[in-house]
Design a protein around this motif. Structure first.
Motif, PDB file in Angstrom:
ATOM      1  N   SER A   1     -24.181   5.028 -22.689  1.00 22.84           N
ATOM      2  CA  SER A   1     -23.257   3.989 -23.151  1.00 22.84           C
ATOM      3  C   SER A   1     -23.218   3.897 -24.667  1.00 22.84           C
ATOM      4  O   SER A   1     -22.140   3.798 -25.261  1.00 22.84           O
ATOM      5  CB  SER A   1     -23.658   2.625 -22.576  1.00 22.84           C
TER       6      SER A   1
ATOM      7  N   TYR B   1     -21.463   6.976 -25.945  1.00 19.80           N
ATOM      8  CA  TYR B   1     -20.023   6.877 -25.694  1.00 19.80           C
ATOM      9  C   TYR B   1     -19.372   5.894 -26.674  1.00 19.80           C
ATOM     10  O   TYR B   1     -18.299   6.173 -27.222  1.00 19.80           O
ATOM     11  CB  TYR B   1     -19.766   6.459 -24.245  1.00 19.80           C
ATOM     12  N   GLN B   2     -20.023   4.778 -26.910  1.00 19.56           N
ATOM     13  CA  GLN B   2     -19.504   3.787 -27.859  1.00 19.56           C
ATOM     14  C   GLN B   2     -19.376   4.404 -29.255  1.00 19.56           C
ATOM     15  O   GLN B   2     -18.352   4.248 -29.931  1.00 19.56           O
ATOM     16  CB  GLN B   2     -20.430   2.578 -27.883  1.00 19.56           C
TER      17      GLN B   2
ATOM     18  N   GLU C   1     -16.692  10.926 -20.322  1.00 21.75           N
ATOM     19  CA  GLU C   1     -15.809  10.280 -19.344  1.00 21.75           C
ATOM     20  C   GLU C   1     -15.712  11.115 -18.072  1.00 21.75           C
ATOM     21  O   GLU C   1     -15.725  10.582 -16.956  1.00 21.75           O
ATOM     22  CB  GLU C   1     -14.410  10.079 -19.944  1.00 21.75           C
TER      23      GLU C   1
ATOM     24  N   ASN D   1     -22.810   4.722 -15.825  1.00 23.47           N
ATOM     25  CA  ASN D   1     -22.000   3.648 -16.389  1.00 23.47           C
ATOM     26  C   ASN D   1     -21.953   3.796 -17.907  1.00 23.47           C
ATOM     27  O   ASN D   1     -22.975   3.693 -18.571  1.00 23.47           O
ATOM     28  CB  ASN D   1     -22.601   2.294 -15.991  1.00 23.47           C
TER      29      ASN D   1
ATOM     30  N   HIS E   1     -20.553   1.797 -19.949  1.00 23.83           N
ATOM     31  CA  HIS E   1     -20.354   0.488 -20.584  1.00 23.83           C
ATOM     32  C   HIS E   1     -21.552  -0.434 -20.367  1.00 23.83           C
ATOM     33  O   HIS E   1     -21.405  -1.636 -20.266  1.00 23.83           O
ATOM     34  CB  HIS E   1     -19.064  -0.146 -20.063  1.00 23.83           C
ATOM     35  N   GLU E   2     -22.729   0.152 -20.303  1.00 21.25           N
ATOM     36  CA  GLU E   2     -23.966  -0.602 -20.060  1.00 21.25           C
ATOM     37  C   GLU E   2     -24.867  -0.536 -21.292  1.00 21.25           C
ATOM     38  O   GLU E   2     -25.970  -0.012 -21.243  1.00 21.25           O
ATOM     39  CB  GLU E   2     -24.683  -0.003 -18.842  1.00 21.25           C
ATOM     40  N   THR E   3     -24.393  -1.080 -22.407  1.00 20.68           N
ATOM     41  CA  THR E   3     -25.190  -0.976 -23.630  1.00 20.68           C
ATOM     42  C   THR E   3     -26.426  -1.860 -23.607  1.00 20.68           C
ATOM     43  O   THR E   3     -27.448  -1.507 -24.167  1.00 20.68           O
ATOM     44  CB  THR E   3     -24.338  -1.314 -24.877  1.00 20.68           C
TER      45      THR E   3
END
Length: 159
Positions: free
Chosen positions: A11, A14-15, A55, A65, A67-69
């Motif tokens: 995450s 990715y961010q 992705e 996931n 989006h699990e920062t």
């Protein structure tokens, strides 16, 4: 625990890549020197491609996931403050100060991303995904080294 660390690392990576993929847009409002502009474009293009790889991996595995920062509130606030300061500096500076500010921010981001991809790979149990993370880490390390060489050449060429 391992799954949590893996997802957190993915995450955060990715961010970072999602933010870096747009760094080349700065050229639309600012004028960097051609060598800096070319490297910044390369950083943006590489970040965009690597974000798409993540992705794709997430689309293939519902346990992954992006989006699990899970950052503590103080860290989230600190990151927001740093991002705001960097944005303000990049938009207000010009000439050598813009170039140096841009190069420093990119050096920090690439260094963090390269190591983050390595850590994510250390917690990845799937060999094919671990190889993707190693390739991303190598991409970011290579860009970091190119950036360092560019900064060094600028320092060395000064009277």
């Amino acid at each position: 625990m391992v799954l949590s660390i893996r997802n957190n690392s993915y995450s955060l990576l990715y961010q970072l890549l999602s933010e870096e993929k747009n760094v080349g847009l700065l050229r639309l409002v600012k004028r960097e020197k051609p060598d800096i502009k070319d490297l910044v474009k390369k950083i943006g293009d590489t970040s965009r491609a690597d974000a798409k790889l993540l992705e794709k991996l997430a689309a293939e595995d519902p346990t992954l996931n992006l989006h699990e920062t899970r950052l503590p509130p103080g860290e989230v606030a600190t990151r927001a403050a740093i991002a705001s300061t960097k944005e303000k500096d990049l938009l207000s500076e010009k000439g050598d100060k813009l170039d140096l500010t841009l190069l420093i921010t990119q050096f920090e981001a690439l260094n963090y991303g390269w190591h983050l991809a390595r850590v994510a790979g250390d917690y990845e149990s799937q060999p094919n995904r671990a190889r993707v993370l190693e390739a991303i880490s190598d991409d970011l390390e290579n860009l970091n080294r190119q950036l360092f060489a560019l900064v060094l050449s600028k320092i060395s060429s000064r009277p």
